[in-house]
Design a protein around this motif. Structure first.
Motif, PDB file in Angstrom:
ATOM      1  N   VAL A 108      12.302   1.325  14.266  1.00 43.21           N
ATOM      2  CA  VAL A 108      12.029   2.070  13.040  1.00 43.21           C
ATOM      3  C   VAL A 108      10.625   1.705  12.569  1.00 43.21           C
ATOM      4  CG1 VAL A 108      12.749   2.513  10.668  1.00 43.21           C
ATOM      5  CG2 VAL A 108      14.467   2.057  12.427  1.00 43.21           C
ATOM      6  N   SER A 109       9.800   2.713  12.321  1.00 41.79           N
ATOM      7  CA  SER A 109       8.396   2.459  11.994  1.00 41.79           C
ATOM      8  C   SER A 109       8.247   1.773  10.642  1.00 41.79           C
ATOM      9  CB  SER A 109       7.628   3.784  11.974  1.00 41.79           C
ATOM     10  OG  SER A 109       8.023   4.564  10.852  1.00 41.79           O
ATOM     11  N   LEU A 110       7.094   1.123  10.460  1.00 41.75           N
ATOM     12  CA  LEU A 110       6.821   0.501   9.165  1.00 41.75           C
ATOM     13  C   LEU A 110       6.763   1.535   8.053  1.00 41.75           C
ATOM     14  CD1 LEU A 110       4.094  -2.227   9.869  1.00 41.75           C
ATOM     15  CD2 LEU A 110       6.492  -2.582   9.280  1.00 41.75           C
ATOM     16  N   ASP A 111       6.226   2.707   8.336  1.00 38.87           N
ATOM     17  CA  ASP A 111       6.160   3.746   7.308  1.00 38.87           C
ATOM     18  C   ASP A 111       7.547   4.080   6.779  1.00 38.87           C
ATOM     19  OD1 ASP A 111       3.485   4.145   6.991  1.00 38.87           O
ATOM     20  OD2 ASP A 111       3.326   5.794   8.410  1.00 38.87           O
ATOM     21  N   GLU A 112       8.514   4.133   7.680  1.00 36.08           N
ATOM     22  CA  GLU A 112       9.877   4.448   7.256  1.00 36.08           C
ATOM     23  C   GLU A 112      10.511   3.268   6.536  1.00 36.08           C
ATOM     24  OE1 GLU A 112      13.941   6.428   9.139  1.00 36.08           O
ATOM     25  OE2 GLU A 112      12.180   6.081  10.400  1.00 36.08           O
ATOM     26  N   LEU A 113      10.315   2.062   7.065  1.00 31.92           N
ATOM     27  CA  LEU A 113      10.886   0.876   6.426  1.00 31.92           C
ATOM     28  C   LEU A 113      10.311   0.654   5.035  1.00 31.92           C
ATOM     29  CD1 LEU A 113      10.949  -1.685   9.381  1.00 31.92           C
ATOM     30  CD2 LEU A 113      12.903  -0.512   8.357  1.00 31.92           C
ATOM     31  N   HIS A 114       9.042   0.984   4.862  1.00 30.17           N
ATOM     32  CA  HIS A 114       8.360   0.726   3.593  1.00 30.17           C
ATOM     33  C   HIS A 114       8.288   1.957   2.696  1.00 30.17           C
ATOM     34  CE1 HIS A 114       6.090  -2.804   5.698  1.00 30.17           C
ATOM     35  NE2 HIS A 114       7.351  -3.098   5.420  1.00 30.17           N
ATOM     36  N   ASP A 115       9.069   2.968   2.999  1.00 32.06           N
ATOM     37  CA  ASP A 115       9.092   4.189   2.188  1.00 32.06           C
ATOM     38  C   ASP A 115       9.619   3.871   0.787  1.00 32.06           C
ATOM     39  OD1 ASP A 115       9.398   6.644   1.031  1.00 32.06           O
ATOM     40  OD2 ASP A 115      10.510   7.538   2.686  1.00 32.06           O
ATOM     41  N   PRO A 116       8.835   4.085  -0.260  1.00 35.06           N
ATOM     42  CA  PRO A 116       9.298   3.764  -1.620  1.00 35.06           C
ATOM     43  C   PRO A 116      10.537   4.548  -2.028  1.00 35.06           C
ATOM     44  CG  PRO A 116       6.925   4.154  -1.595  1.00 35.06           C
ATOM     45  CD  PRO A 116       7.447   4.586  -0.255  1.00 35.06           C
ATOM     46  N   LYS A 117      10.825   5.667  -1.373  1.00 36.18           N
ATOM     47  CA  LYS A 117      11.975   6.499  -1.752  1.00 36.18           C
ATOM     48  C   LYS A 117      13.279   6.017  -1.123  1.00 36.18           C
ATOM     49  CE  LYS A 117       9.108  10.645  -2.241  1.00 36.18           C
ATOM     50  NZ  LYS A 117       8.857  12.019  -1.741  1.00 36.18           N
ATOM     51  N   ARG A 118      13.215   4.965  -0.304  1.00 38.30           N
ATOM     52  CA  ARG A 118      14.417   4.489   0.394  1.00 38.30           C
ATOM     53  C   ARG A 118      15.529   4.128  -0.565  1.00 38.30           C
ATOM     54  NH1 ARG A 118      13.611  -0.283   4.397  1.00 38.30           N
ATOM     55  NH2 ARG A 118      15.880  -0.126   4.293  1.00 38.30           N
ATOM     56  N   VAL A 119      15.183   3.579  -1.728  1.00 35.06           N
ATOM     57  CA  VAL A 119      16.204   3.124  -2.660  1.00 35.06           C
ATOM     58  C   VAL A 119      17.145   4.253  -3.054  1.00 35.06           C
ATOM     59  CG1 VAL A 119      14.787   3.522  -4.714  1.00 35.06           C
ATOM     60  CG2 VAL A 119      16.614   1.814  -4.793  1.00 35.06           C
ATOM     61  N   TRP A 120      16.635   5.492  -3.080  1.00 37.42           N
ATOM     62  CA  TRP A 120      17.475   6.606  -3.496  1.00 37.42           C
ATOM     63  C   TRP A 120      18.539   6.931  -2.456  1.00 37.42           C
ATOM     64  CZ3 TRP A 120      17.130   7.552  -8.376  1.00 37.42           C
ATOM     65  CH2 TRP A 120      15.916   7.306  -9.049  1.00 37.42           C
ATOM     66  N   SER A 121      18.254   6.685  -1.196  1.00 39.08           N
ATOM     67  CA  SER A 121      19.220   7.024  -0.152  1.00 39.08           C
ATOM     68  C   SER A 121      20.479   6.168  -0.240  1.00 39.08           C
ATOM     69  CB  SER A 121      18.586   6.881   1.238  1.00 39.08           C
ATOM     70  OG  SER A 121      18.251   5.545   1.490  1.00 39.08           O
ATOM     71  N   ARG A 137       0.832  -1.208   0.000  1.00 36.41           N
ATOM     72  CA  ARG A 137       0.000   0.000   0.000  1.00 36.41           C
ATOM     73  C   ARG A 137       0.870   1.264   0.000  1.00 36.41           C
ATOM     74  NH1 ARG A 137      -5.324  -0.310   1.156  1.00 36.41           N
ATOM     75  NH2 ARG A 137      -5.353   1.622   2.367  1.00 36.41           N
ATOM     76  N   ARG A 138       2.006   1.216   0.666  1.00 36.24           N
ATOM     77  CA  ARG A 138       2.921   2.368   0.628  1.00 36.24           C
ATOM     78  C   ARG A 138       3.446   2.574  -0.787  1.00 36.24           C
ATOM     79  NH1 ARG A 138       4.373   6.324   2.456  1.00 36.24           N
ATOM     80  NH2 ARG A 138       6.384   6.142   3.476  1.00 36.24           N
ATOM     81  N   MET A 139       3.779   1.478  -1.467  1.00 37.74           N
ATOM     82  CA  MET A 139       4.285   1.602  -2.840  1.00 37.74           C
ATOM     83  C   MET A 139       3.215   2.101  -3.795  1.00 37.74           C
ATOM     84  SD  MET A 139       7.000  -1.505  -3.397  1.00 37.74           S
ATOM     85  CE  MET A 139       6.009  -2.843  -2.733  1.00 37.74           C
ATOM     86  N   LEU A 140       1.955   1.775  -3.487  1.00 36.62           N
ATOM     87  CA  LEU A 140       0.838   2.238  -4.312  1.00 36.62           C
ATOM     88  C   LEU A 140       0.388   3.650  -3.941  1.00 36.62           C
ATOM     89  CD1 LEU A 140      -1.304  -1.039  -4.435  1.00 36.62           C
ATOM     90  CD2 LEU A 140      -0.125   0.034  -6.370  1.00 36.62           C
ATOM     91  N   GLY A 141       0.918   4.178  -2.856  1.00 33.18           N
ATOM     92  CA  GLY A 141       0.544   5.520  -2.428  1.00 33.18           C
ATOM     93  C   GLY A 141      -0.833   5.594  -1.816  1.00 33.18           C
TER      94      GLY A 141
END
Length: 340
Positions: A180-193, A158-162
Motif C-alpha cells: 500500500v503506497s505512502l500516499d494511501e496510508l497517509h491520506d488525511p481522509k482515511r479516518v472517515w472510512s 505534508r499530506r495532512m498540510l495538502g
C-alpha cells in the motif's frame, strides 16, 4: 517484555521497577534500561514518574549529561512525555533545544516532530522533519535505515498540510516497501472510512491497516544493527596480553581496523542492511565470558559479545554521516580516514 505490550497483558509498573533494579546491577547499561523503564511508566499512566527517570538520566554533577550515549534522545522523550500531561511550555522549550542542538541521530528528531504533530502543530512538525532531512540526508545517495522514519514522517505531515510532492517525498515512496503506497496510508481522509457503512471502503481500510502492521513488524524485527566488534588500541593491547590465544585473531591494531572496514564494506556490497560498529572493553568482555561460563580466550565468544553489545544499544551506525568523525577514534572525519 516490550514496552508496547498492551496494558491489559502486562503490569507496566512492576516491569519498570524490575528494570530500575537491573539498572542498579548493570550501570554500564543503565541508560538503555532506564529508558525502557520510563516507557513502561508512561504506558502505566504514571507520567510524572517517567519524567523523574528522564531527569535522573539527565542529571550529573556538572549538569552536562556527558555520561549519556544519547542525551538528545532522552530530552526528546522527556519533552514528548511532558506535553502529554499538560506541561506544554516546558515541552516546547526542550523541543526548541533539541532542534537547536541538531543531533546527528535521527531518533530525537522523529520524537520531537511527532510530538508536535500529535498536538496539531503541523507546520512546526513539517519544519522539524525538514531540518532533520536536510542535516542527515545531504549528499547521501542511499539514506541509512535509521533515517527512513524522518522521510516517512515528513511525507505524512505534508499530506495532512495538502502540500505537493517534492524530491524527498519521492524518495520516501521508493524506500517504502509495503504493497500500500505512502500516499494511501497517509491520506488525511482515511479516518472517515472507519465510520463508513460501505463494505468496500471498510475492506480497503483493513488492507491499509494490515500493510501498516506489516511495516511495523518489519521494523521490530530489526531491533539492532548487524555489528562488527572494534577494540581501541589500549584495550586491544590489554586483551592480547591477557589472552595470547587471541593474538592470531588480532595480529596488529592497524590490521584490526582495516579488517573492520573491509568486513563492513563486504557486508554492504552483499546487500546486508542496518550495519554498525560496537566498541569493546576488556572488563566488559571478561564479564560477558563469565556470564557464558566460558574463557575470554575462546575466539567464538567475540561475535556473540558484539551481538550482545548491539542488543544493548551500543552500536553506532556505519557508515558515519558526512562530516562525522571516523569510527576508529582518530578524530579525523570518516571521509579522510577509513572512508577513503
Amino acid at each position: 517484555m516490550r514496552p508496547d505490550t498492551p496494558a491489559e497483558n502486562a503490569d507496566h509498573t512492576a516491569e519498570a521497577a524490575r528494570l530500575e533494579r537491573t539498572a542498579g546491577l548493570y550501570p554500564e547499561d543503565a541508560e538503555a534500561l532506564l529508558l525502557q523503564a520510563a516507557a513502561h511508566l508512561e504506558l502505566s499512566g504514571d507520567r510524572p514518574a517517567a519524567t523523574a527517570l528522564y531527569d535522573r538520566l539527565l542529571s550529573s554533577p556538572d549538569g552536562s549529561s556527558a555520561d549519556l550515549d544519547n542525551p538528545h534522545l532522552v530530552r526528546a522523550l522527556k519533552a514528548s512525555n511532558l506535553w502529554e500531561y499538560d506541561h506544554e511550555a516546558e515541552a516546547r522549550a526542550i523541543i526548541d533545544g533539541v532542534r537547536a542542538a541538531a543531533p546527528r541521530d535521527p531518533a530525537p528528531w522523529v520524537i520531537v516532530a511527532e510530538a508536535l504533530e500529535s498536538h496539531d502543530e503541523l507546520e512546526a512538525a513539517h519544519d522539524t522533519f525538514t531540518e532533520a532531512a536536510t542535516l542527515l540526508l545531504a549528499d547521501t545517495a542511499e539514506p541509512p535505515y535509521a533515517t527512513h522514519p524522518v522521510l516517512y514522517g515528513r511525507h505524512r505531515v505534508r499530506r495532512m498540510l495538502g502540500l505537493p510532492h517534492d524530491d524527498w517525498d519521492a524518495l520516501a515512496d521508493t524506500l517504502h516497501s509495503s504493497p500500500v503506497s505512502l500516499d494511501e496510508l497517509h491520506d488525511p481522509k482515511r479516518v472517515w472510512s472507519l465510520g463508513s457503512d460501505n463494505p468496500a471502503e471498510l475492506e480497503a481500510e483493513i488492507s491499509r491497516l494490515r500493510a501498516e502492521l506489516g511495516t511495523y513488524r518489519e521494523a521490530l524485527s530489526r531491533p539492532f544493527p548487524v555489528a562488527v566488534l572494534h577494540w581501541p588500541a589500549g584495550e586491544l593491547s590489554e586483551l592480547v596480553t591477557a589472552y595470547p590465544e587471541l593474538a592470531a585473531e588480532y595480529p596488529s591494531h592497524e590490521e584490526h581496523l582495516a579488517t573492520i572496514e573491509s568486513s563492513l564494506r563486504e557486508l554492504a556490497s552483499s546487500g546486508t542492511p542496518n550495519l554498525g560498529i560496537v566498541t569493546g572493553t576488556v572488563p566488559s568482555y571478561e564479564a560477558f565470558a563469565a556470564s557464558e561460563g566460558s574463557s575470554p580466550a575462546d575466539v567464538t565468544l567475540l561475535p556473540q559479545y558484539a551481538t550482545t553489545l548491539a542488543a544493548r544499544g551500543r552500536a553506532v551506525v556505519w557508515p558515519p554521516q558526512r562530516g562525522v568523525a571516523c569510527w576508529c577514534g582518530s578524530g579525523r572525519g570518516y571521509e579522510g580516514c577509513h572512508g577513503m
